[in-house]
Design an enzyme around this catalytic site. Structure first.
Site, short mmCIF file in Angstrom:
data_model
loop_
_atom_site.label_atom_id
_atom_site.label_comp_id
_atom_site.label_asym_id
_atom_site.label_seq_id
_atom_site.Cartn_x
_atom_site.Cartn_y
_atom_site.Cartn_z
N THR A 2 0.71 -1.62 -0.22
CA THR A 2 0.00 -0.01 -0.28
C THR A 2 1.08 0.86 -0.12
OG1 THR A 2 -0.33 -0.62 1.72
CG2 THR A 2 -2.55 -0.02 1.11
N SER A 300 7.22 -5.19 6.09
CA SER A 300 6.60 -4.70 6.80
C SER A 300 5.23 -3.57 5.54
CB SER A 300 6.82 -2.91 7.55
OG SER A 300 7.77 -2.09 6.29
N ASP A 301 3.83 -3.29 5.25
CA ASP A 301 3.77 -2.78 4.51
C ASP A 301 4.51 -1.05 4.26
OD1 ASP A 301 2.06 -1.39 2.27
OD2 ASP A 301 -0.38 -1.95 3.84
N TRP A 302 4.32 -0.83 2.81
CA TRP A 302 5.42 0.72 2.53
C TRP A 302 4.77 1.50 3.07
CZ3 TRP A 302 5.64 -3.76 1.16
CH2 TRP A 302 6.73 -4.90 -0.67
N GLY A 303 5.63 2.64 4.39
CA GLY A 303 5.52 3.39 4.48
C GLY A 303 4.38 3.01 6.63
#
Length: 753
Positions: A2, A300-303
C-alpha cells in the site's frame, strides 16, 4: 503493498540509497521477453555451501546460508526499496528494480542469493501509477468477487494464473492475500478482501495464495491486522478485546496461514491496542509465532514502519518500500542499533533466516523468475470463468433472466457499458492489454486512474443477440434514458461504484445513478440492473426493477462474463460473501469511519452475526444467491465423535438446467454463549446436471465451535447440545438436527489435521 501519499522527508536518493545498506553488486539485467532467457549473475555464486543442497530442509539451508553471511549482507536482506521513481520525495528507484514495480531487495551475488522483485497484488501483476510505461497484464475479478464464488478451485486457478504472470514477468514475491474481515462496508479496500466471515475469507484467500505460490512465487497474507477502514489508516487505533479478536479477524488470518503456508505476512498501517501493527509484539510474536507457529517472515506495508529496535525486537523482519517511512529504519539505524546492543546479532540472524527460509521453501533459488512469454489466451478463460463464478444473481422476478431470444429491442444504459468494465483503484490496479477504455476520468492520479477494462458489455450483448436491435444511452440524461427504456422489450442498466485504496466511500452508487435507475424502472418493469461495485450499496430502487446481478469488479474479461450470465450461457452460482444492509442505519456503527480510536464494540459480531444477534432483516443475506435452475437439499445427519463434528447431506438439481449450488452448514449451541446465534461451519460448491444429486460430507473445525479463553490462553468448547443447520443462506435454513458435544479445551497451538 500500500502506498502512503503524505510527503516523505528527503533522505537518500538513487545510488546513495543503495549505499546506505552496503548493497552488493546488482543482478544482471535479464534478456527481453522475445530473446533467450539468461540467468542473472547471482545464479553463479563465488561461494557455495550446504545451503545449495536441495535435499536439506529449508530451515537447515537457511541456517547454513546465514552463517556464511557478513553483517552487511544480512542488513541487505531486511531492507527493501520502492521499485518505481517517486518524485514527491525526489526518489529514484534502483536501476536493478523492475520498472514500475512495487519493491526490490538487492541480490547477494557472492552467495547466490537472488534479488527479491516484488509486485502487487491480489488480482494480477500491477504497475505503479508513476511508471512511465505500464506493464499490461491479465486481471482477475476483485478478491471479493473471488470470495463470492465460494469455490476453492476457482480461487486456486486464479491464483495460479496471476502467479504464472508474475513469475514470467520477473517477479518472485507477490503482495497478495488480503484477508481482513469486512467489518466496515464503506471501507475503500473491501474489494481486495475475502468477505465478512473468518471461515470463508480464510479458506478462499488461502487457496488463491496456494495458487500463486505453486509458481515458486512467495505470496504474502495481509494486512495484519484489523486494517478494516482507510480513513486515518496510517495512525488510527483499532480497539477490540482479545477474545473477540481471536474468533473473528485473527481466526481468518489463522485459517489462511494454516492452509496456505504463505512465505510472508505483511503487517498493516494501523495501530492495534495503541501499538503500531508493525511493532506490535502481541500480534507479531505472541500470536503469529508462539501460538500459530508461523515460520516465514514479516514484511512491513509500504510506510508502516515507525521504529528500529522496537520493531525488530517485536517481530518485524523486513522494512519495505523505502522511501515511504519517515526514516530508513532497517538500514543505517538498524546497523547502529546492533552495534549499540539494542538489537542483538542473534535477532538480526533470526530475521535474515526467516527471509531466506521462505525463499528456499518456495523455490525462489532453484526456479529464477525471468521474463518470458505469457500465454494470455489461456488466461482469458481463467479470468472469465472466475467472473462468471463470482457474480451473484440477487433478484430475478418472474424469471426475467436469462434473456429470451424473443427480445428484439434491448436498451443498454449507463456504466460506460459501451466501453468496458470498472476496476478498483490503488496500488493493486492492473493495467490491461489495450489500456484504459475510458481514459481521462478524474482522478487520473493516485489513487486513480479510474480504470475501465476494454471488455465492452454492449459489444458482447450485441454478439449474443444478433437478431435484436440493441441501443445504448450513457445515462447522463434520465429523461432520455427512460424514453429509450419505454420502447424496449428489455432494459439493462449498468451501475457503478468506484472504490480504491486510501479513501472510504458512501454505501451508495456513484453520482445520480439511483435516480437514473428509478426513472428507467418506472418506465419499464423489465429492467435488469448490473452492479459493478467494490462492496455493497443501498438499493432504494430495488422494488422498481425486475432483476439485479452483482458483478463486482469483474476483471479483464468482465464484459464477456456478464453477457454469458445475462443470456444463460452460464448459470449464475455466486453467493454473497457479505450481508447487504438496507441502509447504514442497520450497521453496527452507522457513523462514518472514525479518526483516532476505532472501537469495534461489536467485537466478533460481524456481518450476518450482527444481523442475527439484533434480529435485523437485511436487504440480502450473507450466502444469498439465485440460479436459473432449482436445487433441493436434505437428508442432513450430524455425528460427534472424538470431539469432532461431521455433517452429511444430499444436494439435488431439480430444475431443467445444469448449475451449481452452495450448501452451507451453520452451527449453534443451544445454551448460547457465543457472540451471535450461529456461525458458518462449512460450505461446498456442488455442480450438478439436471436431475443429478450428490452426497456431501463436511467436518466443522473445532475452533468454530469454541470460544477463546483469554485467561487460560486456550480454546474452550462448552459441553451440551448443538444445532447443526443446513442452509441456502444465513437467513434460509432448510433443515436442522441436534448433536451433543462433550466439553473440551484445546491449546492455542491447536490446528485441524
Amino acid at each position: 503493498m500500500t502506498l502512503r501519499i503524505a510527503a516523505v522527508p528527503l533522505l537518500l536518493v538513487g545510488a546513495a540509497a543503495s549505499a546506505q545498506v552496503a548493497a552488493p553488486p546488482p543482478p544482471a539485467k535479464v534478456a527481453p521477453v522475445a530473446g533467450t532467457p539468461v540467468l542473472p549473475a547471482w545464479n553463479k555464486p563465488a561461494i557455495r555451501g550446504a545451503w545449495n543442497d536441495t535435499r536439506l530442509a529449508p530451515y537447515l539451508r537457511a541456517k547454513a546460508l546465514v552463517a556464511a553471511m557478513t553483517r552487511d549482507e544480512k542488513l541487505t536482506l531486511v531492507f527493501g526499496y520502492f521499485g518505481t521513481d517517486f518524485p514527491v520525495s525526489r526518489y529514484h528507484a534502483p536501476v536493478e528494480a523492475h520498472a514500475g514495480s512495487a519493491g526490490y531487495v538487492p541480490a547477494i551475488a557472492r552467495l547466490g542469493i537472488p534479488a527479491q522483485h516484488q509486485t502487487d497484488a491480489g488480482v494480477g501483476v500491477a504497475t505503479q501509477g508513476g511508471a512511465a510505461v505500464k506493464r499490461e497484464r491479465t486481471a482477475l475479478p476483485s478478491n471479493l468477487a473471488i470470495a463470492a464464488s465460494w469455490d476453492v478451485a476457482v480461487a486456486h486457478a486464479g491464483g495460479a494464473m496471476i502467479g504464472d504472470e508474475a513469475h514470467r514477468s520477473g517477479f518472485n514475491v507477490m503482495l497478495a492475500g488480503g484477508v481482513d474481515l469486512l467489518r466496515e462496508p464503506r471501507n475503500g479496500r473491501n474489494f481486495e478482501y475475502g468477505g465478512e466471515d473468518p471461515l470463508l475469507a480464510g479458506t478462499m484467500v488461502a487457496e488463491q495464495v496456494r495458487g500463486i505460490q505453486s509458481n515458486h512465487v512467495i505470496s504474502t497474507i495481509k494486512h495484519y491486522a484489523f486494517n478494516d477502514q482507510e480513513t486515518d489508516r496510517n495512525t488510527g487505533n483499532s480497539v477490540i478485546g482479545h477474545g473477540a479478536a481471536r474468533v473473528s479477524d485473527l481466526l481468518a488470518f489463522q485459517l489462511a496461514i494454516e492452509r496456505a503456508d504463505p512465505g510472508s505476512i505483511m503487517c498493516s498501517y494501523n495501530r492495534v491496542d495503541g501499538a503500531y501493527a508493525c511493532e506490535n509484539s502481541w500480534l507479531l510474536t505472541d500470536v503469529l509465532r508462539t501460538d500459530w507457529g508461523f515460520k516465514g517472515y514479516v514484511m512491513s506495508d509500504w510506510g508502516a514502519t515507525h521504529s528500529t529496535a522496537i520493531a525488530a525486537n517485536a517481530g518485524l523482519d523486513q522494512d519495505s518500500g523505502f522511501p515511504f517511512d519517515t526514516q530508513p529504519f532497517f538500514a543505517a539505524p538498524l546497523r547502529e542499533a546492533v552495534e549499540r546492543g539494542e538489537v542483538t546479532p542473534a535477532r538480526l540472524d533470526l530475521m535474515t533466516t526467516r527471509i531466506v527460509r521462505s525463499m528456499f521453501g518456495h523455490g525462489v533459488f532453484e526456479d529464477p523468475a525471468i521474463e518470458r512469454p505469457i500465454d494470455y489466451a489461456a488466461h482469458v478463460a481463467v479470468t472469465r470463468a472466475a467472473a462468471e463464478a463470482g457474480a451473484v444473481l440477487l433478484k430475478n422476478q418472474d424469471d426475467l433472466l436469462p434473456l429470451a431470444a424473443s427480445a428484439k429491442r434491448i436498451a443498454v444504459i449507463g456504466g460506460h457499458a459501451d466501453k468496458g468494465v470498472l476496476a478498483g483503484g490503488g496500488s493493486s490496479l492492473v493495467y490491461p492489454i489495450g489500456g484504459n477504455a475510458v481514459p481521462g476520468l478524474l482522478p487520473t492520479g493516485w489513487p486513480g486512474p479510474i480504470m475501465y477494462y476494454p471488455s465492452s458489455p454492449l459489444d458482447e450483448i450485441k454478439r449474443h443477440a444478433p437478431g435484436a436491435t440493441v441501443t445504448f444511452a450513457d445515462g447522463s440524461d434520465p429523461v432520455a434514458a427512460a424514453a429509450l427504456a419505454r420502447d424496449a422489450d428489455i432494459v439493462i442498466v449498468f451501475a457503478t461504484q468506484w472504490q480504491g485504496e486510501s479513501f472510504d466511500t458512501p454505501m451508495t452508487l456513484d453520482g445520480t445513478q439511483d435516480a437514473l435507475i428509478d426513472a428507467v424502472g418506472a418506465a419499464n418493469s423489465k429492467t435488469v440492473v448490473v452492479l459493478e461495485t467494490g462492496s455493497q450499496v443501498a438499493m432504494p430502487w430495488l422494488d422498481h426493477v425486475g432483476a439485479v446481478l452483482e458483478a463486482w469488479y469483474p476483471g479483464t474479461q468482465g464484459g464477456a462474463a456478464i453477457a454469458n450470465l445475462l443470456f444463460g450461457k452460464v448459470n449464475p452460482s455466486g453467493r454473497l460473501p457479505m450481508t447487504f444492509a438496507k441502509s447504514v442505519d442497520q450497521l453496527a456503527d452507522p457513523a462514518a469511519p472514525h479518526v483516532g480510536n476505532v472501537a469495534y464494540s461489536e467485537g466478533a459480531t460481524v456481518g450476518y452475526k450482527w444481523f442475527d444477534a439484533k434480529a435485523i432483516a437485511p436487504l440480502f443475506a450473507f450466502g444469498h444467491g439465485l440460479s436459473y435452475t432449482r436445487f433441493t437439499v436434505g437428508g442432513l445427519t450430524a455425528v460427534a465423535a472424538n470431539g469432532a463434528l461431521t455433517a452429511r447431506f444430499t444436494v439435488r438439481n431439480t430444475g431443467a438446467r445444469a448449475g451449481a449450488s452452495v450448501p452451507q452448514i451453520y452451527v449453534s449451541p443451544d445454551a448460547g454463549g457465543w457472540e451471535a446465534p450461529k456461525r458458518l461451519g462449512g460450505f461446498a460448491k456442488v455442480a450438478l446436471a439436471p436431475g443429478a444429486s450428490q452426497t456431501v460430507s463436511m467436518s466443522v473445525d473445532r475452533r468454530l465451535l469454541a470460544t477463546w479463553d483469554e485467561a487460560g490462553h486456550q480454546w474452550k468448547v462448552a459441553g451440551g447440545a448443538y444445532k447443526v443447520m443446513l442452509a441456502d443462506s444465513a437467513r434460509d435454513i432448510r433443515q436442522t438436527v441436534t448433536v451433543t458435544l462433550p466439553a473440551q479445551t484445546m491449546p492455542a497451538t491447536w490446528r485441524a489435521k
